[in-house]
Scaffold this active site. Structure first.
Site, PDB file in Angstrom:
ATOM      1  N   LYS A 158       0.739  -1.282   0.064  1.00  0.00           N
ATOM      2  CA  LYS A 158      -0.062  -0.156   0.030  1.00  0.00           C
ATOM      3  C   LYS A 158       0.735   1.257  -0.173  1.00  0.00           C
ATOM      4  O   LYS A 158       1.732   1.364   1.010  1.00  0.00           O
ATOM      5  CB  LYS A 158      -1.081   0.016   1.195  1.00  0.00           C
ATOM      6  CG  LYS A 158      -1.746   1.326   1.335  1.00  0.00           C
ATOM      7  CD  LYS A 158      -2.572   1.356   2.498  1.00  0.00           C
ATOM      8  CE  LYS A 158      -3.104   2.982   2.701  1.00  0.00           C
ATOM      9  NZ  LYS A 158      -3.918   2.871   4.028  1.00  0.00           N
ATOM     10  N   GLY A 172      -8.552   8.726   9.741  1.00  0.00           N
ATOM     11  CA  GLY A 172      -9.139   9.271  11.416  1.00  0.00           C
ATOM     12  C   GLY A 172     -10.181   9.888  11.547  1.00  0.00           C
ATOM     13  O   GLY A 172     -10.610  10.389  12.946  1.00  0.00           O
ATOM     14  N   ALA A 178      -9.927   4.907   4.157  1.00  0.00           N
ATOM     15  CA  ALA A 178      -9.679   5.989   5.077  1.00  0.00           C
ATOM     16  C   ALA A 178     -11.159   6.864   5.242  1.00  0.00           C
ATOM     17  O   ALA A 178     -11.782   7.112   4.112  1.00  0.00           O
ATOM     18  CB  ALA A 178      -8.627   7.234   4.710  1.00  0.00           C
ATOM     19  N   GLY A 179     -11.436   7.139   6.499  1.00  0.00           N
ATOM     20  CA  GLY A 179     -12.609   8.037   6.425  1.00  0.00           C
ATOM     21  C   GLY A 179     -14.010   7.429   6.929  1.00  0.00           C
ATOM     22  O   GLY A 179     -14.865   8.023   7.362  1.00  0.00           O
ATOM     23  N   ASN A 197      -9.250   1.374   9.855  1.00  0.00           N
ATOM     24  CA  ASN A 197      -8.595   0.882  11.016  1.00  0.00           C
ATOM     25  C   ASN A 197      -9.033   1.535  12.105  1.00  0.00           C
ATOM     26  O   ASN A 197      -9.621   0.926  13.043  1.00  0.00           O
ATOM     27  CB  ASN A 197      -6.878   1.232  10.847  1.00  0.00           C
ATOM     28  CG  ASN A 197      -6.193   0.916  12.110  1.00  0.00           C
ATOM     29  OD1 ASN A 197      -6.141  -0.290  12.344  1.00  0.00           O
ATOM     30  ND2 ASN A 197      -5.503   1.910  12.706  1.00  0.00           N
ATOM     31  N   THR A 198      -9.301   2.786  11.952  1.00  0.00           N
ATOM     32  CA  THR A 198      -9.669   3.645  13.315  1.00  0.00           C
ATOM     33  C   THR A 198     -11.007   3.112  13.595  1.00  0.00           C
ATOM     34  O   THR A 198     -11.619   3.236  14.682  1.00  0.00           O
ATOM     35  CB  THR A 198      -9.431   5.226  13.315  1.00  0.00           C
ATOM     36  OG1 THR A 198      -8.345   5.462  12.447  1.00  0.00           O
ATOM     37  CG2 THR A 198      -9.615   5.769  14.313  1.00  0.00           C
TER      38      THR A 198
END
Lengths: 268, 268, 268, 268
Positions: free
Chosen positions: B110, B171, B197-198, B219-220
């Site tokens: 990635k 995040g 992301a997001g 992830n977050t």
């Protein structure tokens, strides 16, 4: 993890998805879609079903075979939720549900009084009037209504077992048009809040559950998908996903990641 | 029904959810959350992990035990996706991934080149530059980028194996800020499009899949939920629900139900 | 170009913006803000104003000086619209407006029956009941209500001179929460539709007008701006801009520019 | 109140609205619409205009009569902003603007490098390359770009006099697709931020100004309205309204009115 159950009027249901029985291509498809949805409560429009026709291929033959009334029998897992779709006055709705009671299928009833044949928006004034009568007569009433916090509060105060505000017009598939109203209804309700009408796809159902709704009722979104059985599966999983996300407690929103957050182990 | 698989660079994965390994309270929680998510591809920030620390309780000990490189071993189900989080230039990112290759963990990579430490938005100009080098060197490159249809097209033309546009800042948990851009990217892409992301909650993931995305990376949203393992389950189901809804073909949207629709069997 | 006027109950107003008189720091600021807004119709909460206090610096002294009742006098440009804010039952609202009539300030009346002191959502059931009485007694009734197409239709059928659905809760400043409901109300209404409550900034007012609303009523958005007089100007222009955009007929929306459009003279 | 002015490269403009000159039915309509818009800066596509045709009814005859270069003459109020619409590489754009300079119409230039003839999304990589060259050659560069905070920062660092991120694809009329990106660009920018492309109606322009943008550039929204001159007026007022609302400081948003707020003088 097995999810917490939905409790209506003291009775628990493991599925939070309630589905309709109309608009399918065949009764066979209806059965497969309902099974795929995992729904335990099944709503039926009393005024649109020929209750006397129990011939093979009829909806009544399916319901007779699969639904129970009162206590579940062998394989009869579905709880019937007769509804008053097509009723335009409190009086019509009350009379329709009294008939359901005589037929022995009125364990739970969905009260629906339509205000306009074109948009199918509910007539909340008539709904309140009918709810008062039905609750007094001992029905367990689940009323369909607009997403009006005051109407929901009044229906709860009357003694309804749940409130079922719409997400969008019946059959529109537009999803939750006003999450703000829904969140205010949820903030104040002491009975289950079940989103009824307007869901169009899986994420709509997930959003309803994430907002804190107790359940979702839908028909067209499944029946008018190109592949109803696969969409029923999608809806089952979306309701579960949304409920789990609600219980799991989502991450906080922020404009962007906090630059001061610890870098060790930070992976995106 | 078992779902269609995600194919990247000729290899198939049954899960369309890719998850990170950072921000968890412990390595034990990391493992349980990843297992609950059903993810097969696991991303790891090369610059934030001590690759030499394989002591008990270290991330490397977990990865050594569960991840495979090249061919899956007994119980080693995870495919590692090393990423270049924390790199601010093409050069840094390229050097980091060359190191990963030396370590034998660069089956898929990635590419992430950050443009600003505060917002963590990607630097697409540097990303394009790095992608050109890495593809030439034979890497299978999955680049993280802004939701820019032209950048995505260029990354595809360079030879990247997929494109990974953001839904919102890393995040932030804001969900898909611009479904329109994403739908235009999807309209034109010939490689898999993975939202990266997001994503903040389950419905965000479902929406990505309903739009037609091939996968979601997060992830977050899992690690910073109050209960990460339960949220991981929610995400797994949301991705499946969204994919199934996409395949099932959603009902058409309309202002309201067509008044002229047949009433027989109409139940809501 | 001078804009088309707003006609309520056979009388025309050049401004489509109706403003409140509360929440200002001083009566002097109230006057300047109203003047800046260009509003001709001014609403006053009968239950929150001391009607007998006409001392200097009192709201009544301002209204006595600037508002007319029936026919406009020298410099008395404002038409008073007494409202029943703070009333919780049909009975309270009716009695309040009868008092207004006795005082000679009931040329137009704004009917507002609140359902909950916390959210200030309207009680539409009580509003319908009060509207019936007031129309029979010859009042020109402008009722505040939730954005419910059926309630709006009923209020129109009762004989109300306009309907005033909310954009969002009173004092919330959230803008139009449900443009879909509003557009369905507009599709069916034969009386003016005036958005009342919830507007927070200029673009909210413009959007209401672009949707086809006949007017906008606001108070807090002006009074609680940091600079109320400047915001009043902004609102005046936003209502005009929105109305003109509506009349001008906006360009069609598309995914992107049509590639086949003629290039000659194409400038962006 | 007269509004604060827009300053670009040390020069002030009283209007914050920049308009295009293409897509109109006639040059006469172009002139009337531009006059109605109040715009002082007028953009012209160098590659789509026959610069040598100054016959009556030609765009050049209008520009010659109304636009000034360098210093404003009698009645020559418009500042020309030549643009590179139709250029697909940095090289093409640079050469086109050098030509403009030779013609003496390059006081300000709009740099536009398109990445795809179908969607007309900008190629930001090529735009950055062209901007570097043009700034070095002394041009005052206003670059059109995607709403990418990193690209905007780079363009600013290169020395561009403003940045012009899109609201939505050129000619789409979809309004601001991603207010979040725009707000992050605004948070960091030290040069004027002018929204360019995608505005469809008056409220879109107002929203851009309320977000804090310094100006708005549009063409199709006016030229393709049913009545372009009236829409031009609407846009003029919407930009002013949005700017004033920004300066006035909007009321705070809340879920609903605070029940504990003082009731005296509370009027909605």
């Amino acid at each position: 993890m097995s999810l917490d159950s939905l409790t209506i009027a003291g009775k628990s249901y493991s599925s939070r998805l309630i589905v309709g029985t109309g608009k399918y291509k065949s009764v066979e498809e209806t059965e497969r879609a309902i099974d795929a949805s995992g729904a335990e409560i099944i709503t039926v429009a009393l005024r649109r079903v020929d209750l006397s026709d129990k011939s093979g291929g009829s909806l009544m033959s399916l319901l007779t075979r699969r639904a129970h009334v009162g206590t579940a029998g062998e394989g009869k897992r579905w709880t019937l939720l007769p509804n008053t779709a097509g009723c335009y006055t409190a009086d019509e709705a009350v009379r329709t549900l009294r008939l359901a009671r005589e037929l022995g299928v009125a364990e739970l009833v969905k009260l629906e009084v339509i205000g306009d044949p074109k948009t199918l928006y509910p007539d909340n004034e008539q709904t309140l009037e009918a709810a008062k009568i039905l609750v007094k007569e001992g029905f367990t009433v689940l009323p369909y209504c607009i997403d009006d916090p005051i109407v929901c509060k009044k229906l709860e105060d009357i003694g309804c077992a749940a409130v079922m505000p719409l997400a969008a017009p019946i059959g529109s598939g537009l999803g939750i048009r006003n999450p703000h109203n829904l969140s205010i209804i949820l903030e104040h309700a002491k009975v289950p809040v079940i989103v009824d009408a307007g869901v169009g796809t899986a994420s709509d159902a997930a959003i309803a559950m994430e907002l804190g709704c107790d359940g979702v009722l839908m028909n067209t979104a499944i029946a008018h998908a190109k592949e109803p059985v696969l969409m029923a599966e999608a809806m089952k999983e979306a309701v579960q996903a949304g409920r789990k996300a609600r219980l799991a407690g989502r991450m906080p929103r922020s404009r962007y990641a906090n630059a001061s957050s610890p870098l060790g182990g930070l992976i995106e």
